[in-house]
Design a protein around this motif. Sequence first.
Motif, mmCIF file in Angstrom:
data_model
loop_
_atom_site.group_PDB
_atom_site.id
_atom_site.type_symbol
_atom_site.label_atom_id
_atom_site.label_comp_id
_atom_site.label_asym_id
_atom_site.label_seq_id
_atom_site.Cartn_x
_atom_site.Cartn_y
_atom_site.Cartn_z
ATOM 1 N N PRO A 22 -57.586 -0.441 -44.606
ATOM 2 C CA PRO A 22 -57.842 -1.582 -45.480
ATOM 3 C C PRO A 22 -58.145 -2.848 -44.678
ATOM 4 O O PRO A 22 -57.580 -3.068 -43.599
ATOM 5 C CB PRO A 22 -56.522 -1.728 -46.249
ATOM 6 C CG PRO A 22 -55.491 -1.190 -45.305
ATOM 7 C CD PRO A 22 -56.162 -0.080 -44.559
ATOM 8 N N ASP A 23 -59.037 -3.658 -45.213
ATOM 9 C CA ASP A 23 -59.279 -4.957 -44.598
ATOM 10 C C ASP A 23 -58.317 -5.988 -45.196
ATOM 11 O O ASP A 23 -57.482 -5.671 -46.039
ATOM 12 C CB ASP A 23 -60.746 -5.382 -44.767
ATOM 13 C CG ASP A 23 -61.162 -5.512 -46.229
ATOM 14 O OD1 ASP A 23 -60.279 -5.531 -47.122
ATOM 15 O OD2 ASP A 23 -62.380 -5.588 -46.488
ATOM 16 N N GLN A 24 -58.443 -7.235 -44.748
ATOM 17 C CA GLN A 24 -57.536 -8.274 -45.185
ATOM 18 C C GLN A 24 -57.611 -8.499 -46.690
ATOM 19 O O GLN A 24 -56.598 -8.766 -47.352
ATOM 20 C CB GLN A 24 -57.849 -9.580 -44.441
ATOM 21 C CG GLN A 24 -56.747 -10.628 -44.502
ATOM 22 C CD GLN A 24 -55.592 -10.329 -43.561
ATOM 23 O OE1 GLN A 24 -55.536 -9.267 -42.956
ATOM 24 N NE2 GLN A 24 -54.657 -11.265 -43.450
ATOM 25 N N ILE A 25 -58.796 -8.390 -47.257
ATOM 26 C CA ILE A 25 -58.966 -8.600 -48.699
ATOM 27 C C ILE A 25 -58.247 -7.506 -49.486
ATOM 28 O O ILE A 25 -57.546 -7.783 -50.472
ATOM 29 C CB ILE A 25 -60.460 -8.645 -49.070
ATOM 30 C CG1 ILE A 25 -61.153 -9.799 -48.356
ATOM 31 C CG2 ILE A 25 -60.628 -8.753 -50.579
ATOM 32 C CD1 ILE A 25 -60.590 -11.161 -48.694
ATOM 33 N N ALA A 26 -58.389 -6.251 -49.068
ATOM 34 C CA ALA A 26 -57.710 -5.146 -49.750
ATOM 35 C C ALA A 26 -56.198 -5.321 -49.690
ATOM 36 O O ALA A 26 -55.480 -5.077 -50.672
ATOM 37 C CB ALA A 26 -58.120 -3.816 -49.136
ATOM 38 N N LEU A 27 -55.693 -5.761 -48.541
ATOM 39 C CA LEU A 27 -54.255 -5.975 -48.403
ATOM 40 C C LEU A 27 -53.777 -7.124 -49.292
ATOM 41 O O LEU A 27 -52.680 -7.067 -49.861
ATOM 42 C CB LEU A 27 -53.907 -6.272 -46.943
ATOM 43 C CG LEU A 27 -54.093 -5.098 -45.969
ATOM 44 C CD1 LEU A 27 -53.866 -5.560 -44.539
ATOM 45 C CD2 LEU A 27 -53.160 -3.939 -46.321
ATOM 46 N N VAL B 296 -55.824 2.482 -50.173
ATOM 47 C CA VAL B 296 -55.641 1.864 -48.856
ATOM 48 C C VAL B 296 -55.219 2.890 -47.810
ATOM 49 O O VAL B 296 -55.247 2.595 -46.608
ATOM 50 C CB VAL B 296 -54.618 0.703 -48.902
ATOM 51 C CG1 VAL B 296 -55.045 -0.349 -49.905
ATOM 52 C CG2 VAL B 296 -53.213 1.215 -49.210
ATOM 53 N N HIS B 297 -54.827 4.087 -48.251
ATOM 54 C CA HIS B 297 -54.488 5.154 -47.312
ATOM 55 C C HIS B 297 -55.668 6.087 -47.062
ATOM 56 O O HIS B 297 -55.615 6.911 -46.155
ATOM 57 C CB HIS B 297 -53.287 5.945 -47.826
ATOM 58 C CG HIS B 297 -51.999 5.189 -47.750
ATOM 59 N ND1 HIS B 297 -51.296 5.007 -46.579
ATOM 60 C CD2 HIS B 297 -51.294 4.526 -48.691
ATOM 61 C CE1 HIS B 297 -50.209 4.288 -46.812
ATOM 62 N NE2 HIS B 297 -50.187 3.979 -48.090
ATOM 63 N N SER B 298 -56.705 5.957 -47.872
ATOM 64 C CA SER B 298 -57.872 6.807 -47.681
ATOM 65 C C SER B 298 -58.836 6.221 -46.654
ATOM 66 O O SER B 298 -59.683 6.935 -46.111
ATOM 67 C CB SER B 298 -58.603 7.021 -49.004
ATOM 68 O OG SER B 298 -59.115 5.793 -49.500
ATOM 69 N N ARG B 299 -58.703 4.925 -46.380
ATOM 70 C CA ARG B 299 -59.489 4.276 -45.331
ATOM 71 C C ARG B 299 -58.749 3.024 -44.891
ATOM 72 O O ARG B 299 -57.923 2.485 -45.641
ATOM 73 C CB ARG B 299 -60.887 3.909 -45.819
ATOM 74 C CG ARG B 299 -60.900 2.942 -46.995
ATOM 75 C CD ARG B 299 -62.321 2.688 -47.456
ATOM 76 N NE ARG B 299 -62.351 1.767 -48.598
ATOM 77 C CZ ARG B 299 -63.457 1.427 -49.242
ATOM 78 N NH1 ARG B 299 -64.617 1.941 -48.857
ATOM 79 N NH2 ARG B 299 -63.403 0.592 -50.261
ATOM 80 N N VAL C 276 -48.505 0.261 -63.575
ATOM 81 C CA VAL C 276 -48.041 1.025 -62.419
ATOM 82 C C VAL C 276 -49.037 2.137 -62.087
ATOM 83 O O VAL C 276 -49.349 2.394 -60.912
ATOM 84 C CB VAL C 276 -46.644 1.612 -62.676
ATOM 85 C CG1 VAL C 276 -46.272 2.650 -61.626
ATOM 86 C CG2 VAL C 276 -45.600 0.494 -62.696
ATOM 87 N N GLY C 277 -49.556 2.806 -63.106
ATOM 88 C CA GLY C 277 -50.548 3.853 -62.863
ATOM 89 C C GLY C 277 -51.765 3.320 -62.129
ATOM 90 O O GLY C 277 -52.284 3.957 -61.200
ATOM 91 N N LEU C 278 -52.233 2.139 -62.522
ATOM 92 C CA LEU C 278 -53.368 1.521 -61.834
ATOM 93 C C LEU C 278 -52.985 1.108 -60.419
ATOM 94 O O LEU C 278 -53.779 1.265 -59.479
ATOM 95 C CB LEU C 278 -53.855 0.306 -62.617
ATOM 96 C CG LEU C 278 -54.507 0.594 -63.972
ATOM 97 C CD1 LEU C 278 -54.886 -0.716 -64.658
ATOM 98 C CD2 LEU C 278 -55.741 1.470 -63.798
ATOM 99 N N ALA C 279 -51.772 0.552 -60.268
ATOM 100 C CA ALA C 279 -51.329 0.128 -58.938
ATOM 101 C C ALA C 279 -51.280 1.303 -57.967
ATOM 102 O O ALA C 279 -51.602 1.162 -56.776
ATOM 103 C CB ALA C 279 -49.953 -0.535 -59.040
ATOM 104 N N ARG C 280 -50.910 2.461 -58.464
ATOM 105 C CA ARG C 280 -50.862 3.647 -57.600
ATOM 106 C C ARG C 280 -52.250 4.049 -57.133
ATOM 107 O O ARG C 280 -52.419 4.541 -56.010
ATOM 108 C CB ARG C 280 -50.185 4.800 -58.346
ATOM 109 C CG ARG C 280 -48.680 4.593 -58.522
ATOM 110 C CD ARG C 280 -48.059 5.645 -59.420
ATOM 111 N NE ARG C 280 -46.619 5.439 -59.552
ATOM 112 C CZ ARG C 280 -45.874 6.064 -60.462
ATOM 113 N NH1 ARG C 280 -46.438 6.904 -61.324
ATOM 114 N NH2 ARG C 280 -44.570 5.822 -60.517
ATOM 115 N N THR C 281 -53.253 3.852 -57.977
ATOM 116 C CA THR C 281 -54.626 4.126 -57.564
ATOM 117 C C THR C 281 -55.018 3.222 -56.411
ATOM 118 O O THR C 281 -55.640 3.665 -55.426
ATOM 119 C CB THR C 281 -55.595 3.922 -58.738
ATOM 120 O OG1 THR C 281 -55.260 4.827 -59.795
ATOM 121 C CG2 THR C 281 -57.036 4.169 -58.319
ATOM 122 N N LEU C 282 -54.673 1.941 -56.506
ATOM 123 C CA LEU C 282 -54.972 1.006 -55.428
ATOM 124 C C LEU C 282 -54.221 1.387 -54.161
ATOM 125 O O LEU C 282 -54.784 1.378 -53.050
ATOM 126 C CB LEU C 282 -54.607 -0.414 -55.853
ATOM 127 C CG LEU C 282 -54.787 -1.501 -54.796
ATOM 128 C CD1 LEU C 282 -56.241 -1.589 -54.350
ATOM 129 C CD2 LEU C 282 -54.310 -2.850 -55.328
#
Length: 345
Positions: free
Chosen positions: A234-239, A229-232, A219-225
């Motif tokens: 996201p493209d389709q791959i990031a989503l 996506v809110h800092s820039r 969960v800690g890692l998922a929160r980093t991801l």
Amino acid sequence: MRLEANPRPAELFRVVAELAGAASAVNGDARRALTLASSLASVPRPGEGRTRQLFDTLSTLGAADLTAARVVEAHLDALAILHQAGYPARPDQTWGVFAAEGPGMTLTAMPADGGWRLDGVKPWCSLAGLLSHALVTAHVVRPDATTGRRLFAVDLRQPGLTVHDDVWVARGLAQVTSGPVDFSHVAADPVGDDGWYLSRPGFAWGGIGVAAAWCGGAVGLARTLYGSVHSRTPDQIALAHLGAVDLAVTAAHTSLVAAAAAIDAGAADGEAGSILAARVRGIVARTVDDVIFHIGHALGPAPLALDARHAQRVADLQLYVRQHHAERDDAALGHMLVTRGSAPW
């Protein structure tokens, strides 16, 4: 830090935030983790009606700091074992559980002077140099030649123990040193009868508690991801990576919630408990591997090179989750299913 039995939503939010803050302040420091562990005596024990709160606590700790989760989980597991055995523990004691076996390393227990003594080598003794006490499994040797495996409570501050922290070179959980310990005529108190440690219902439940801590790390890692996506935009791959991580974390969390309910309902004893633990640990271990994979592909090298907390969380989690023995544990689960005689689905 006291956790109420049925906190109101606002109170629960405050408690969770306070717990996460305390774990974050540990920041990989084992001594601070032990101090935190000592403050959590009110965390519920498994099987007493609030097992989900226990698992949520461990997950919250893992999401904030895996050293905190690793140390607290072992301490709480030891307290639960002691309570189950009717063996008293004092608030000023810090506990670990040393139950691993290793090739060429044997710890024996023999009756001596009206009590018991331990001799030999025990591998994987986490924080043996910092803890006050530990629960230790040993192979019993009696004058009548009968043998067995038994659990013992050991005061780690007595003479006769040599801790080998120097062999611990891990970059993950670096301060949770887990080297072997030499025992020489060390006094010990038996906890339960021969075989009790492995046969008690709580053995399987403790393994699920470890998985709850792993899940928190994911969960800690998922929160980093999610933050990325809110800092820039996201493209389709990031989503796609974000969606895959959500599926994995949700599945792991769902398995833990279901396991807590089964434990409290009395449906996780004996073989059922062993199968449940194997399933949940396998699901969560796969979640961890998947999340680390997707985070790495989505974010590239930058957070591993430039974000100290992220890099430490990845290293900690990769080591911690290897307590799951991958395909060997899958094979053990398969064996349990085959011996049942009918398909489980």
